[in-house]
Design an enzyme around this catalytic site. Sequence first.
Site, PDB file in Angstrom:
ATOM      1  N   TYR A   1      -3.189   2.231 -15.364  1.00  0.00           N
ATOM      2  CA  TYR A   1      -1.782   2.342 -15.733  1.00  0.00           C
ATOM      3  C   TYR A   1      -0.883   1.866 -14.599  1.00  0.00           C
ATOM      4  O   TYR A   1       0.222   1.396 -14.840  1.00  0.00           O
ATOM      5  CB  TYR A   1      -1.471   3.768 -16.205  1.00  0.00           C
ATOM      6  CG  TYR A   1      -2.224   4.029 -17.480  1.00  0.00           C
ATOM      7  CD1 TYR A   1      -1.764   3.492 -18.679  1.00  0.00           C
ATOM      8  CD2 TYR A   1      -3.447   4.677 -17.471  1.00  0.00           C
ATOM      9  CE1 TYR A   1      -2.483   3.649 -19.825  1.00  0.00           C
ATOM     10  CE2 TYR A   1      -4.175   4.831 -18.629  1.00  0.00           C
ATOM     11  CZ  TYR A   1      -3.697   4.313 -19.809  1.00  0.00           C
ATOM     12  OH  TYR A   1      -4.423   4.449 -20.947  1.00  0.00           O
TER      13      TYR A   1
ATOM     14  N   ARG B   1     -24.497  -3.506 -18.522  1.00  0.00           N
ATOM     15  CA  ARG B   1     -23.614  -4.332 -17.706  1.00  0.00           C
ATOM     16  C   ARG B   1     -24.185  -4.456 -16.287  1.00  0.00           C
ATOM     17  O   ARG B   1     -25.171  -3.828 -15.946  1.00  0.00           O
ATOM     18  CB  ARG B   1     -22.229  -3.706 -17.670  1.00  0.00           C
ATOM     19  CG  ARG B   1     -22.179  -2.371 -16.974  1.00  0.00           C
ATOM     20  CD  ARG B   1     -20.990  -1.554 -17.402  1.00  0.00           C
ATOM     21  NE  ARG B   1     -19.835  -1.893 -16.577  1.00  0.00           N
ATOM     22  CZ  ARG B   1     -18.848  -1.033 -16.292  1.00  0.00           C
ATOM     23  NH1 ARG B   1     -18.870   0.192 -16.790  1.00  0.00           N
ATOM     24  NH2 ARG B   1     -17.837  -1.388 -15.559  1.00  0.00           N
ATOM     25  N   ARG B   2     -23.529  -5.276 -15.477  1.00  0.00           N
ATOM     26  CA  ARG B   2     -23.852  -5.437 -14.059  1.00  0.00           C
ATOM     27  C   ARG B   2     -25.270  -5.945 -13.835  1.00  0.00           C
ATOM     28  O   ARG B   2     -25.963  -5.530 -12.926  1.00  0.00           O
ATOM     29  CB  ARG B   2     -23.669  -4.121 -13.308  1.00  0.00           C
ATOM     30  CG  ARG B   2     -22.274  -3.566 -13.488  1.00  0.00           C
ATOM     31  CD  ARG B   2     -22.059  -2.350 -12.620  1.00  0.00           C
ATOM     32  NE  ARG B   2     -20.716  -1.836 -12.780  1.00  0.00           N
ATOM     33  CZ  ARG B   2     -20.415  -0.690 -13.363  1.00  0.00           C
ATOM     34  NH1 ARG B   2     -21.348   0.094 -13.837  1.00  0.00           N
ATOM     35  NH2 ARG B   2     -19.162  -0.309 -13.465  1.00  0.00           N
TER      36      ARG B   2
ATOM     37  N   HIS C   1      -9.197   5.918 -13.809  1.00  0.00           N
ATOM     38  CA  HIS C   1      -8.484   5.587 -15.027  1.00  0.00           C
ATOM     39  C   HIS C   1      -7.002   5.334 -14.811  1.00  0.00           C
ATOM     40  O   HIS C   1      -6.460   4.374 -15.321  1.00  0.00           O
ATOM     41  CB  HIS C   1      -8.705   6.555 -16.177  1.00  0.00           C
ATOM     42  CG  HIS C   1      -8.362   5.856 -17.465  1.00  0.00           C
ATOM     43  ND1 HIS C   1      -9.228   4.990 -18.076  1.00  0.00           N
ATOM     44  CD2 HIS C   1      -7.222   5.779 -18.165  1.00  0.00           C
ATOM     45  CE1 HIS C   1      -8.642   4.433 -19.106  1.00  0.00           C
ATOM     46  NE2 HIS C   1      -7.424   4.885 -19.200  1.00  0.00           N
TER      47      HIS C   1
ATOM     48  N   HIS D   1     -13.969  -4.685 -22.761  1.00  0.00           N
ATOM     49  CA  HIS D   1     -12.761  -3.886 -22.995  1.00  0.00           C
ATOM     50  C   HIS D   1     -11.776  -4.020 -21.834  1.00  0.00           C
ATOM     51  O   HIS D   1     -10.607  -4.339 -22.029  1.00  0.00           O
ATOM     52  CB  HIS D   1     -13.145  -2.425 -23.206  1.00  0.00           C
ATOM     53  CG  HIS D   1     -11.995  -1.480 -23.046  1.00  0.00           C
ATOM     54  ND1 HIS D   1     -10.967  -1.413 -23.951  1.00  0.00           N
ATOM     55  CD2 HIS D   1     -11.697  -0.600 -22.062  1.00  0.00           C
ATOM     56  CE1 HIS D   1     -10.087  -0.520 -23.533  1.00  0.00           C
ATOM     57  NE2 HIS D   1     -10.504  -0.017 -22.395  1.00  0.00           N
ATOM     58  N   PHE D   2     -12.247  -3.797 -20.595  1.00  0.00           N
ATOM     59  CA  PHE D   2     -11.235  -3.771 -19.530  1.00  0.00           C
ATOM     60  C   PHE D   2     -10.822  -5.169 -19.084  1.00  0.00           C
ATOM     61  O   PHE D   2      -9.732  -5.342 -18.552  1.00  0.00           O
ATOM     62  CB  PHE D   2     -11.632  -2.837 -18.367  1.00  0.00           C
ATOM     63  CG  PHE D   2     -12.731  -3.301 -17.475  1.00  0.00           C
ATOM     64  CD1 PHE D   2     -12.516  -4.298 -16.544  1.00  0.00           C
ATOM     65  CD2 PHE D   2     -13.981  -2.717 -17.551  1.00  0.00           C
ATOM     66  CE1 PHE D   2     -13.542  -4.712 -15.702  1.00  0.00           C
ATOM     67  CE2 PHE D   2     -15.007  -3.126 -16.720  1.00  0.00           C
ATOM     68  CZ  PHE D   2     -14.785  -4.131 -15.800  1.00  0.00           C
ATOM     69  N   HIS D   3     -11.673  -6.162 -19.339  1.00  0.00           N
ATOM     70  CA  HIS D   3     -11.199  -7.516 -19.062  1.00  0.00           C
ATOM     71  C   HIS D   3     -10.106  -7.910 -20.059  1.00  0.00           C
ATOM     72  O   HIS D   3      -9.167  -8.622 -19.713  1.00  0.00           O
ATOM     73  CB  HIS D   3     -12.344  -8.517 -19.104  1.00  0.00           C
ATOM     74  CG  HIS D   3     -13.097  -8.596 -17.796  1.00  0.00           C
ATOM     75  ND1 HIS D   3     -14.075  -7.716 -17.451  1.00  0.00           N
ATOM     76  CD2 HIS D   3     -12.983  -9.453 -16.740  1.00  0.00           C
ATOM     77  CE1 HIS D   3     -14.547  -8.023 -16.240  1.00  0.00           C
ATOM     78  NE2 HIS D   3     -13.887  -9.069 -15.784  1.00  0.00           N
TER      79      HIS D   3
END
Lengths: 540, 191
Positions: free
Chosen positions: A219, A429-430, A215, A366-368
Amino acid sequence: MLANRKLILAHFWLAFGVFGIALTLGAWQMFIRSPIGTWLSNPELYYRSLTAHGTVMGYVFPTLVAMGFGYAISESALEQRLVGVRWAWTGFWLIVIGSIMAVIPIAMGRASVLYTFYPPLIGNVFYYFGVVLVVVGSWIWVALMSINLRVWRKAHPGAPVPLAMFANVAGSYLWAWTAVGAALELLLQIIPVAAGLKNTIDAGLARVFFSWTLHAIVYFWLVPTYIAYYTLVPRAIGGRIYSDTMARISFILFLVVAMPIGMHHTFADPQVGAGFKFIHSAFTALVALPTLLTVFTICASVEIAARLRGGRGMFGWIRALPWDNPMLLALAFSFVMLGFGGAGGLINMSYQLDASIHNTQWITGHFHLIFGGAIVIMYFAIAYDLWPHLTGRELFDVRLIRTQLWLWFIGMIVTTFPWHWVGILGMPRRMAYFDFGDPAIAPQALSVTFSAIGGFILLTSGILFLVVLARGMRAPQADAGPYRFAIAVHQPATVPIALNTHALWVALMIGLTLTNYGYPILTLALTEGTSVPAVYVGAQ
Amino acid sequence: MSAEETHGNGSASAEVAARVERRWATIAVIIIVAMALLAAFAGIHRATMPQPRVETTDPSRIHLSGEFVESNLGSVLEANGNVTVRAIGQQYSFTPACIVVPVDTPITLRATSADVVHGILVQGTNINTMLVPGYVSEQLMRFTRTGDYLMPCQEFCSFGHEGMWGKVRVIDKTEFADRAKGGGRLSCVGQ
Ligand SMILES: [Cu+2]
């Protein structure tokens, strides 16, 4: 002012070169798993591609951008020649060698474990060695940033550290400590098995180690973007930083609270107890704070620029902004994507809501949106902003730059919004492909098609980006002057020691990590009989 | 307004800036505290909580003895009317591949992995858990309508991952009780 342009350019070109390759792989992946491109029925190639895409985008690309930008900041913000240039080149070459070492087994299909490793799946040992070399190369950068700041402090006792450098060093410390989780997993657990010294591994413990990295690494990716928000955007549009103090507090908060929250990635795991899941959930909520502070400060900084340009009224000032300025455009797109991605993040953070979207395409979306969208679009802006200073030539394709940014924004929305939607429907996913002939899956075909189209819009944008940079290398020469950072409305003459040094915050970061991770890791490590046989990938 | 002017009335504007900042920071903190309280409330009140205990099991022995031997996999009606489902994931299928359960009944799913990391997700529900080899996952579930649900493996488990789809069939309570009469472990594989 930039004495080591070659060093910085090398980092940026390598970063954006591998980015271009990984972007192409990404678009190809979305194409072949969509209903428009079902011609490929070889999942093995898909997972090779996915491993390469993730390894490059997760480790190599953002690390190189942070490093290149970090060297530029160190030289220009401190107005001091980089100390340790030879070491910097050593770090760079370690990353080159590591990347090549990792990519060969991936291409051979001997390391299809994705960038998140997934023990007890075990790939070829050179893949892991490659990743370790990339990390070691970046740790040299961490040390150099710290040393350069120290040299400057000696020459300027008590003076406020320029904001850009303060944030840059905070980001480097965050990375150094974040990478320790994956490093422990690789060195203590995976590499001994991959090298054939052991044949069992504790998969549960490995997942906890990895969550330590997984995580906070986000950042670390984010810090260059936030540095650009605070110190490049206001300058580029003729404004001021609303508050230097608020900026420092935001970066410190990232340093302290980004670390001890990774266990929200193991919400659905059986090897972590309920108590630590709740603690990590609460801490995750806390990281929204620096972002909320930043959104406020940056909006206020932009408003200052608009009012200096004659903007009036409650919202009328928005019209007075220089909307044809690429930096402002990138900021606006970045904020919109950060807004949607952040809202999704608040959903993931809660154990109760996470259950409905855990490990679905929602997460990919979300993370893309956060990394590929909000963060990477500012990497583009950073490159555009720095390029004239690195090449000594003007970037004259301003219209092309605007088109490129627009395409990236549209492509990201078209790609990720359908992912969020099918994620809510429970699409895992994946997956190398879907059986769209199944009536239960058929309704999702349209969404997957949209994502594939989004992928090609992104690819087009990525190519335009490389074209602009390449053309910038051959433009007529023009002196861009010294590289400057935005200054605050109330530029501080002195800064309290807590906001001018990192030691206290690094200590707090380490302390919080130990309390939030120490006990779970210790109990897992001491529990007997949880090691399971390794499953070697691609071994015959 | 030039930069000099901004500095000219510096102290007054600095005060305004500080006040506005404080207000915003307070709002941000309130939002975050409210979110954390909401999560705590939802967790305690609605009992959607992670499994409390960490249980281990040796994947190299699960087919030989213990809870997850093949003859013990599937659904069983307990004396108190609840149902327990036991399942394992392995590259690249679930056993049983089709889980049968009654509607409107508290169900406990107990599952583990025989090899690598897998995941169980039941589409259209909040049932979603990881299967980590060496550990037992426990999940409480309850279905409010009958029908078939897709149950894909949601975690990458190597090259055959995309083919790992199971199914949950939710049937009428009395029909389930009928089928459970003879004891034994129920599934809907091959039906
Ligand atoms: Cu699986």
